[in-house]
Motif scaffolding. Structure first.
Motif, PDB file in Angstrom:
ATOM      1  N   ASP A  33       2.876  32.151 -17.092  1.00 48.72           N
ATOM      2  CA  ASP A  33       3.670  31.918 -18.298  1.00 48.72           C
ATOM      3  C   ASP A  33       3.482  33.047 -19.297  1.00 48.72           C
TER       4      ASP A  33
ATOM      5  N   LEU B 160       6.316  35.514 -20.702  1.00 47.81           N
ATOM      6  CA  LEU B 160       6.474  35.701 -22.143  1.00 47.81           C
ATOM      7  C   LEU B 160       6.413  37.182 -22.503  1.00 47.81           C
TER       8      LEU B 160
ATOM      9  N   SER C 150       7.132  27.186 -17.008  1.00 47.63           N
ATOM     10  CA  SER C 150       7.430  28.450 -16.322  1.00 47.63           C
ATOM     11  C   SER C 150       8.922  28.578 -16.043  1.00 47.63           C
TER      12      SER C 150
ATOM     13  N   LEU D 103      10.803  29.392 -19.309  1.00 54.51           N
ATOM     14  CA  LEU D 103      10.596  30.790 -19.688  1.00 54.51           C
ATOM     15  C   LEU D 103      11.354  31.731 -18.759  1.00 54.51           C
TER      16      LEU D 103
END
Length: 486
Positions: free
Chosen positions: A134, A138, A461, A464
């Motif tokens: 993650d 990001l 996840s 994102l």
């Protein structure tokens, strides 16, 4: 003196000092707070926390001063502020840019305080559920900002970002400890610090580029009315509020920090603001509002995992944990139940610090704005000297001066040939974070294939990843559209 008045006084002193420490390239808020641990060892807990919180708040904001006036980010979180802050100064609107950054920094800071007080446990739970994959996604979202900060040529922006990513791998391998691209030099094993490179590219590079134009007429700054009209501020309030919320959430993710928050906020503002005053990158106030609101809001966000989980949100809160332990306080899940008064005290100090930030930030703007009216034959050498001193002060290493000067020469040629500088810094800052989290995610999943499988089977996840795909799609669409117009 009553303890409350003592805390207010120490917070005010810390905020004032933090603003001017943060404005000096190379003198980071992390350095200032680490020095304060030794100074405040014998102080009471309340006084030590008050001055450290003041320095933290003032230091994060202070980076915007040099970013707007000299095109040198005083801190990594101020990189995005240079995109429109410096063009505003070149238009004679430095005073209004600084005033706007001050007001919106306070707005973002207060939003961070609200989240800290009302949503700390909830936000901390979300932050704790983030896995290495993650964080990788990001950070890749941050890297997608290359398209937004590349000007008219996305190809040149990608080239600059690729060079930054390559420089980011120099030094010891973060997993195996093997040296990479060190050429047998022991000093190179520590890697290339992005702060000297950032100072060189923006400060020295800009100064070298301005030398042929040193006799051009100096733009007079409009300092008769530095405060933006109320109608304009009201119009900017939604983007400041949105950036503040985004900055708090990103700041609450351990290791993300205000620099990623500011870059994501800038890119979001560029997409959301339909009719900016001027195009982004050419001196629009919205381009100052978004990053400045976000990086100050990230302070409240970074305090959330520190206080609720004992996990630092950034480098400064890592120092805060050390300061608390020195005074016999253990940060973590039990702090809010065993010592709720300390939690409320920190929230209260955050609010007080932002009030003083507004007061001290609006003081001396007219004098600061006149800085860019200094004759260039004096100002340009002064900037180079400040850049060299600032880069050396980070680690007291001569090698950092070398990197600054090399980066300055590279920055000059990049500006001369129209290659954007910011993507290179972006790649250098984000590259190591992407690599480390990619490798951790792959190792924990048993391979790259397993990692991608986990991305599509975990809700955070997957969300994102979809946002990343959307950002990538819009970047490609914007680039194709721009090329057709060209």
């Amino acid at each position: 003196m009553p303890i409350i008045l003592k805390q207010i006084l120490f917070c005010a002193i810390g905020c004032f000092a933090g603003i001017y420490v943060g404005a000096i390239p190379g003198l980071s808020v992390t350095m200032a707070t680490s020095l304060l641990i030794a100074m405040t060892y014998s102080w009471s807990t309340e006084a030590a926390l008050a001055v450290m919180m003041g320095v933290y708040i003032g230091g994060v904001y202070g980076g915007s001063r040099a970013a707007i006036l000299l095109n040198i980010p005083g801190a990594p979180s101020a990189v995005a502020t240079t995109f429109d802050g410096y063009p505003l100064a070149k238009r004679g609107e430095a005073g209004q840019a600084i005033a706007t950054s001050t007001i919106t920094s306070v707005v973002g800071g207060l939003i961070g305080c609200l989240f800290l007080y009302f949503g700390a446990p909830q936000v901390a739970k979300i932050a704790l559920s983030f896995a290495p994959r993650d964080y990788m996604l990001l950070t890749l979202m941050g890297l997608m900002l290359v398209g937004s900060i590349s000007g008219n040529s996305i190809v040149k922006g990608l080239l600059a970002a690729s060079v930054g990513l390559m420089l980011g791998v120099v030094g010891m391998d973060p997993i195996t400890g093997i040296g990479r691209l060190t050429f047998g030099n022991v000093s190179m094993r520590a890697g290339i610090s992005y702060i000297p490179v950032m100072i060189g590219l923006f400060g020295v590079g800009e100064s070298l580029y301005q030398i042929p134009h040193r006799n051009d007429p100096i733009v007079k700054q409009k300092v008769d009315s530095i405060r933006p009209p109320f109608e304009k501020l009201w119009k900017m309030l939604p983007i400041a509020a949105f950036s503040g919320v985004l900055g708090t959430i990103v700041g609450a993710l351990p290791g993300a920090g205000g620099d990623i928050a500011a870059l994501l906020a800038y890119d979001s503002a560029k997409r959301l603001v339909r009719h900016p005053e001027r195009p982004f990158g050419e001196g629009t106030l919205e381009g100052v509002v978004a990053p400045e609101s976000a990086n100050n809001a990230a302070i409240g966000g970074a305090l959330i995992p520190m206080l609720t989980l004992g996990i630092p949100g950034d480098s400064v809160t890592a120092i805060f944990i050390g300061a608390l332990s020195i005074h016999g306080i253990r940060a973590g899940s039990m702090l809010m139940t065993e010592q709720p008064e300390l939690f409320k005290n920190l929230v209260w100090l955050s609010v007080v610090g932002n009030i003083f930030l507004l007061i001290f930030g609006m003081m001396g703007i007219r004098i600061f704005a006149k800085l860019v009216e200094i004759p260039r034959e004096i100002l340009l050498p002064l900037i180079i000297v400040i850049s060299v001193i600032g880069s050396y002060s980070i680690n007291n290493m001569t090698l950092d001066i070398v990197w600054t000067l090399i980066a300055g020469i590279i920055g000059y040629f990049m500006k001369y040939y129209g290659v954007p500088v910011a993507p290179l810094v972006l790649g250098l800052i984000l590259g190591p974070t992407i690599e480390v989290n990619f490798r951790r995610a792959a190792i924990s999943a048993g391979g790259v294939g397993g990692m991608f499988g986990e991305i599509f089977t975990h809700p955070i996840s997957l969300i994102l990843f979809l946002i990343l795909a959307l950002m990538m799609g819009t970047q490609i669409y914007s680039s194709v559209k721009r090329n057709k117009k060209g």
